[in-house]
Motif scaffolding. Structure first.
Motif, PDB file in Angstrom:
ATOM      1  N   LEU A 172      46.115  46.893  53.039  1.00  0.00           N
ATOM      2  CA  LEU A 172      45.999  45.794  54.005  1.00  0.00           C
ATOM      3  C   LEU A 172      46.776  46.040  55.295  1.00  0.00           C
ATOM      4  N   GLN A 173      47.629  47.031  55.319  1.00  0.00           N
ATOM      5  CA  GLN A 173      48.327  47.356  56.561  1.00  0.00           C
ATOM      6  C   GLN A 173      47.366  47.902  57.613  1.00  0.00           C
ATOM      7  N   GLU A 174      46.264  48.492  57.161  1.00  0.00           N
ATOM      8  CA  GLU A 174      45.306  49.089  58.093  1.00  0.00           C
ATOM      9  C   GLU A 174      43.908  48.487  58.006  1.00  0.00           C
ATOM     10  N   HIS A 175      43.688  47.546  57.055  1.00  0.00           N
ATOM     11  CA  HIS A 175      42.354  46.991  56.845  1.00  0.00           C
ATOM     12  C   HIS A 175      42.434  45.475  56.645  1.00  0.00           C
ATOM     13  N   TYR A 176      41.269  44.855  56.615  1.00  0.00           N
ATOM     14  CA  TYR A 176      41.157  43.418  56.353  1.00  0.00           C
ATOM     15  C   TYR A 176      40.887  43.178  54.870  1.00  0.00           C
ATOM     16  N   GLU A 177      41.074  41.907  54.449  1.00  0.00           N
ATOM     17  CA  GLU A 177      40.782  41.557  53.052  1.00  0.00           C
ATOM     18  C   GLU A 177      39.333  41.845  52.700  1.00  0.00           C
ATOM     19  N   SER A 178      38.416  41.642  53.651  1.00  0.00           N
ATOM     20  CA  SER A 178      36.996  41.918  53.363  1.00  0.00           C
ATOM     21  C   SER A 178      36.786  43.398  53.054  1.00  0.00           C
ATOM     22  N   ASP A 179      37.540  44.268  53.704  1.00  0.00           N
ATOM     23  CA  ASP A 179      37.466  45.702  53.395  1.00  0.00           C
ATOM     24  C   ASP A 179      38.044  45.981  52.009  1.00  0.00           C
ATOM     25  N   LEU A 180      39.078  45.221  51.641  1.00  0.00           N
ATOM     26  CA  LEU A 180      39.707  45.391  50.336  1.00  0.00           C
ATOM     27  C   LEU A 180      38.724  45.071  49.216  1.00  0.00           C
ATOM     28  N   ILE A 181      37.906  44.064  49.404  1.00  0.00           N
ATOM     29  CA  ILE A 181      36.902  43.710  48.405  1.00  0.00           C
ATOM     30  C   ILE A 181      35.996  44.907  48.133  1.00  0.00           C
ATOM     31  N   ASN A 182      35.490  45.526  49.186  1.00  0.00           N
ATOM     32  CA  ASN A 182      34.601  46.683  49.020  1.00  0.00           C
ATOM     33  C   ASN A 182      35.337  47.855  48.378  1.00  0.00           C
ATOM     34  N   HIS A 183      36.581  48.057  48.750  1.00  0.00           N
ATOM     35  CA  HIS A 183      37.395  49.121  48.164  1.00  0.00           C
ATOM     36  C   HIS A 183      37.583  48.888  46.656  1.00  0.00           C
ATOM     37  N   LEU A 184      37.886  47.649  46.275  1.00  0.00           N
ATOM     38  CA  LEU A 184      38.092  47.332  44.857  1.00  0.00           C
ATOM     39  C   LEU A 184      36.787  47.383  44.068  1.00  0.00           C
ATOM     40  N   LYS A 185      35.672  47.037  44.701  1.00  0.00           N
ATOM     41  CA  LYS A 185      34.372  47.169  44.033  1.00  0.00           C
ATOM     42  C   LYS A 185      34.120  48.633  43.665  1.00  0.00           C
TER      43      LYS A 185
ATOM     44  N   LYS B 239      35.277  53.129  37.778  1.00  0.00           N
ATOM     45  CA  LYS B 239      36.237  53.092  36.664  1.00  0.00           C
ATOM     46  C   LYS B 239      37.470  53.961  36.952  1.00  0.00           C
ATOM     47  N   VAL B 240      37.990  53.810  38.171  1.00  0.00           N
ATOM     48  CA  VAL B 240      39.172  54.566  38.592  1.00  0.00           C
ATOM     49  C   VAL B 240      40.381  54.070  37.808  1.00  0.00           C
ATOM     50  N   SER B 241      41.149  54.997  37.297  1.00  0.00           N
ATOM     51  CA  SER B 241      42.369  54.658  36.580  1.00  0.00           C
ATOM     52  C   SER B 241      43.467  54.332  37.592  1.00  0.00           C
TER      53      SER B 241
ATOM     54  N   ASP C 170      50.209  49.605  40.496  1.00  0.00           N
ATOM     55  CA  ASP C 170      49.034  49.058  41.177  1.00  0.00           C
ATOM     56  C   ASP C 170      48.491  47.841  40.439  1.00  0.00           C
ATOM     57  N   LEU C 171      48.445  47.926  39.120  1.00  0.00           N
ATOM     58  CA  LEU C 171      47.941  46.798  38.322  1.00  0.00           C
ATOM     59  C   LEU C 171      48.859  45.581  38.461  1.00  0.00           C
ATOM     60  N   LEU C 172      50.160  45.808  38.459  1.00  0.00           N
ATOM     61  CA  LEU C 172      51.101  44.696  38.633  1.00  0.00           C
ATOM     62  C   LEU C 172      50.986  44.089  40.029  1.00  0.00           C
ATOM     63  N   GLU C 173      50.779  44.932  41.026  1.00  0.00           N
ATOM     64  CA  GLU C 173      50.602  44.429  42.392  1.00  0.00           C
ATOM     65  C   GLU C 173      49.338  43.581  42.486  1.00  0.00           C
ATOM     66  N   MET C 174      48.269  44.019  41.847  1.00  0.00           N
ATOM     67  CA  MET C 174      47.027  43.250  41.834  1.00  0.00           C
ATOM     68  C   MET C 174      47.228  41.910  41.139  1.00  0.00           C
ATOM     69  N   LYS C 175      47.908  41.953  40.022  1.00  0.00           N
ATOM     70  CA  LYS C 175      48.154  40.749  39.232  1.00  0.00           C
ATOM     71  C   LYS C 175      48.933  39.711  40.041  1.00  0.00           C
ATOM     72  N   ALA C 176      49.848  40.177  40.873  1.00  0.00           N
ATOM     73  CA  ALA C 176      50.696  39.283  41.657  1.00  0.00           C
ATOM     74  C   ALA C 176      50.048  38.848  42.973  1.00  0.00           C
ATOM     75  N   TYR C 177      48.954  39.484  43.359  1.00  0.00           N
ATOM     76  CA  TYR C 177      48.338  39.187  44.658  1.00  0.00           C
ATOM     77  C   TYR C 177      47.694  37.806  44.651  1.00  0.00           C
TER      78      TYR C 177
ATOM     79  N   LEU D 113      38.058  41.339  37.362  1.00  0.00           N
ATOM     80  CA  LEU D 113      37.229  42.308  36.645  1.00  0.00           C
ATOM     81  C   LEU D 113      38.018  43.587  36.365  1.00  0.00           C
ATOM     82  N   ILE D 114      38.799  44.024  37.340  1.00  0.00           N
ATOM     83  CA  ILE D 114      39.605  45.227  37.152  1.00  0.00           C
ATOM     84  C   ILE D 114      40.692  44.989  36.104  1.00  0.00           C
ATOM     85  N   LEU D 115      41.334  43.807  36.174  1.00  0.00           N
ATOM     86  CA  LEU D 115      42.436  43.497  35.259  1.00  0.00           C
ATOM     87  C   LEU D 115      41.969  42.931  33.917  1.00  0.00           C
TER      88      LEU D 115
END
Length: 119
Positions: A6-19, A25-27, A32-39, A52-54
């Motif tokens: 998010l330092q270089e992108h928007y949340e909408s870009d993050l959605i596509n990245h996480l998709k 099925k990237v490990s 990273d998982l804890l950061e996602m959980k806390a977001y 879906l990832i978590l």
């Protein structure tokens, strides 16, 4: 991962990245998982893909409520959620058990899925 992205992108870009992460099925690292959980965000599509990832039912339930990203909605809708799941989420919220999900996420689920007996 999320904060760095998010330092270089928007949340909408993050959605596509996480998709892409979900589809491929990237490990991910525990950090990273804890950061996602806390977001926390008001974007239910983003919460849905994080769920879906978590494999987080509260996040997935919020993903089911958003109308903007049909792919995420369909993926979330494909995950079965029972009345018992909703009762477990309510119990955790009422018992202040935020060990698995934040108060923010559980409160959002409680607002989006009120008790049918009281409607």
């Amino acid at each position: 991962m999320i904060n760095d992205f998010l330092q270089e992108h928007y949340e909408s870009d993050l959605i596509n990245h996480l998709k892409k992460i979900y589809r491929d099925k990237v490990s991910l690292s525990q950090a990273d998982l804890l950061e996602m959980k806390a977001y926390e965000t008001e974007d239910y599509a983003l919460l849905g893909i994080i769920g879906l990832i978590l494999n987080s039912k509260p996040h997935i339930l919020l993903g089911k409520k958003q109308p903007f990203d049909q792919e995420i909605r369909q993926l979330c809708d494909a995950i079965p959620v029972s009345q018992n799941d909703l009762m477990d989420i309510a119990d955790k919220y009422l018992d202040d058990d935020f060990s698995q999900n934040s108060e923010f996420i559980l409160r959002k689920v409680m607002l989006e899925y009120p008790n049918k007996e009281h409607q």
